[in-house]
Scaffold this active site. Structure first.
Site, PDB file in Angstrom:
ATOM      1  CE  LYS A 177    -112.430 -56.146  35.325  1.00  0.00           C
ATOM      2  NZ  LYS A 177    -111.299 -55.240  35.596  1.00  0.00           N
TER       3      LYS A 177
ATOM      4  CB  SER B 202    -111.877 -51.954  33.362  1.00  0.00           C
ATOM      5  OG  SER B 202    -111.087 -52.756  34.223  1.00  0.00           O
TER       6      SER B 202
ATOM      7  CB  SER C 232    -109.425 -51.262  36.390  1.00  0.00           C
ATOM      8  OG  SER C 232    -109.297 -50.645  35.138  1.00  0.00           O
TER       9      SER C 232
END
Lengths: 495, 95
Positions: free
Chosen positions: A78, A158, A182
């Site tokens: 990420k 997210s 998330s």
């Protein structure tokens, strides 16, 4: 060997040791899958040269014997994780061009274990969002579609790029982070597994901060066994993070027996909410039945302050974000606005932050500023922190009654269309996290696993919440549920 | 609690985010939507409840007060938008 990128971590680990496959072959397979998946916009900075170099080193290490489980496994990272010399911009324009001079603790641990980084993954800007629509890189797209309907769906957020990449087999697994849901919400939207460990299990050092008292990293994987393997490699005490727990990390995979006889599973009545689709309610009831059939004792429980979790979160998280994001001032890294003649340092701050932060980030920073400002600190921020104490106590009370884990839906809907929430007010979007946010406020471990498909053919997930520090037991309950649910569906390739 | 345009402007100023005047009414409305949602917290009886400081009961670790890191100015300045002669450069702050 075709389609090596479809492998799971455990399969690849065993094949690497047998000499059936090399890390370089696995890596090449993922790199070409990424190459062909531009339409998903999951990978936003590719690192093929680094990946090949790491893969070759992993192959040498595996041949020499005694390599860790994660050695040679190609991963997506990420964009929130700082990776040395590789763009790390938290999907924000304010960090455009930022290349950290250091490596986050978690990626260091994964690389030390021999894992391979394929590139950085899309996400909501500063992890603020539930649909990956706030990203400076544009939307990440869910590989799942509603049957033959070509509407582009959100992978959730997210950690949307992470979820999309794992579901589409662009990598074997990915790192995610979870402040209000998330990891778990995007995992549920894409039919994969995601675990947020207990607050303090994974070091936050080198992970761009959003809300420091809530942020935790975790793995996003193709099944529970892979989650156990990768989580173990991510955990551990780090003196660089003062909230990192100095506790031994168990061998989580060895705890996956699938035997949950005699365990007590709680079903919280407050999670039956108005407006939740019937399909989600019935999936939840099926999950209850599956755990019961596996020998667990099911009890109805009450978590009375559940309703107040989201409002408390939307005070605490923006407050912490407004403090954390004060560092983006155009001085030390990232973007600086072009100044007009006569502009001083205040204009530089204001223009830089207006240009660099997207709309949702600006909104949350300002809400945070407001709730912390003189005259409102007690009414909003302190009250929210008191409610947080009560939310944590709700969980402590049910655990004290002998509950080992809590079963809930993961999300209130399946994946929605990108742009469909455009005209909704921000609160509507926040409701995505209604089942997950309590877990962050209480610092508990939570896992989402895929458990079925809805009428539109989209995956739905269930969430299990565990006792603090008992990720091993939680993973084992999830493993039993996974076996009973038997979810094997994959998105049909269109990209 | 209702946020008016002047308050929205003040918050933007405190947050050091430039908001154009014509964007302030919509911003104030968004604040009001979110704060309206947050107002639910007033229903909770929090008498005698301690505000949470740390979600896990832990004591901060201590260490000797000594220098553990440093002497890498090039690395520190590497990502600066404007660095000169070993310093971060900013617009003139004092006359």
């Amino acid at each position: 060997m075709a389609d090596l990128n479809n492998m799971k971590i455990a399969e690849a680990r065993d094949a690497l040791r047998k000499g059936d496959v090399t890390s370089l072959e696995l890596t090449e397979s993922c790199l070409s899958a990424i190459e062909g998946a531009g339409a998903l916009n999951a990978f936003v900075h590719n690192t093929p040269d680094l990946a090949r170099e790491q893969a070759k080193a992993a192959d040498t290490r595996i041949k020499a014997g005694d390599a860790p489980d994660m050695c040679g496994i190609p991963l997506g990272i990420k964009d929130l994780f700082c990776t040395k010399g590789v763009p790390s911009q938290a999907a924000s324009n304010i960090l455009k061009g930022f290349k950290p001079e250091y490596e986050s603790k978690i990626t260091s641990q994964l690389f030390d274990a021999g894992s391979v980084m394929l590139g950085k993954l899309n996400m909501d800007e500063f992890a603020m969002g539930s649909s990956n629509e706030t990203s400076a890189y544009g939307n990440a797209v869910n590989p799942w579609r509603r049957g033959n309907d070509e509407t582009a769906l959100t992978p959730g957020g997210s950690s949307g790029g992470s979820a999309s990449a794992v579901a589409a087999d662009l990598c074997l697994a990915a790192t995610g982070t979870d402040t209000g849901g998330s990891i778990r919400q995007p995992a549920a939207f894409t039919g994969i597994t995601g675990i947020k460990p207990t607050y303090g299990r994974c070091s936050r050092w080198g992970v761009v901060a959003f809300a420091s008292s809530l942020d935790q990293a975790g793995p996003m994987t193709k099944d529970v066994r892979d989650a156990a393997i990768m989580l173990e490699a991510m955990c551990g005490h780090d003196p660089m993070d003062s909230t990192s727990a100095d506790l031994a990390v168990p061998n989580f995979e060895a705890m996956l027996t699938g035997d949950i006889k005699g365990k007590t599973i709680g079903i919280p009545r407050e999670y039956h909410m108005d407006g939740i689709p019937e399909e989600i309610e019935s999936l939840w009831a099926e999950g209850r039945k599956m755990l019961q059939d596996a020998g667990a004792k099911i009890v109805d429980i009450s978590l009375p302050h559940t309703k107040y979790a989201l409002p408390a979160y939307y005070v605490i998280a923006p407050a912490e974000a407004s403090s954390n994001l004060a560092r983006y001032d155009g001085v030390r890294y990232g973007h600086r606005a072009t100044l007009d003649a006569g502009d001083g340092i205040t204009e530089m701050y204001e223009k830089t932050r207006a240009e660099g932060f997207g709309h949702e980030v600006q909104r949350r920073v300002m809400i945070g500023t407001y709730v912390l400002s003189a005259g409102f600190y007690d009414a909003y921020y302190n009250r929210a922190r008191k409610v947080r104490t009560l939310i944590k106590k709700d969980f402590e009370d049910v655990f004290a009654q002998g509950v080992d884990a809590i079963l809930t839906p993961a999300t209130p809907t399946s994946a929605f269309g990108l742009g469909e929430m455009k005209d909704a007010d921000p609160v509507q979007m926040y409701l995505n996290d209604v089942f997950t946010v309590t877990v962050n406020l209480a610092g508990l471990p939570g896992i989402a696993i895929p458990a079925g498909l809805d009428k539109k053919g989209l995956p739905l997930g269930l969430q299990l919440i565990g006792r603090p520090w008992e990720e091993g037991d939680l993973l084992n309950t999830a493993y039993a549920l996974e076996q009973a649910a038997g979810f094997v569906a994959k998105p049909a390739k269109w990209w | 609690m209702s946020i008016d345009i002047a308050t929205a402007a003040k918050v933007a100023k405190l947050a050091r985010i430039k908001v154009e005047d014509d964007a302030l009414p919509a911003l104030a409305q968004e604040f009001n939507d979110i704060l309206g949602f947050i107002e639910q917290l007033n229903e909770v009886d929090v008498d005698g409840v301690e505000p949470m400081v740390s979600v896990t009961p832990m004591r901060l670790k201590r260490r000797a007060d000594v220098v553990t890191d440093g002497d890498q100015p090039e690395k520190v300045l590497k990502n600066a938008p404007d660095a000169r002669e070993g310093f971060f450069a900013v617009p003139k702050v004092v006359e």
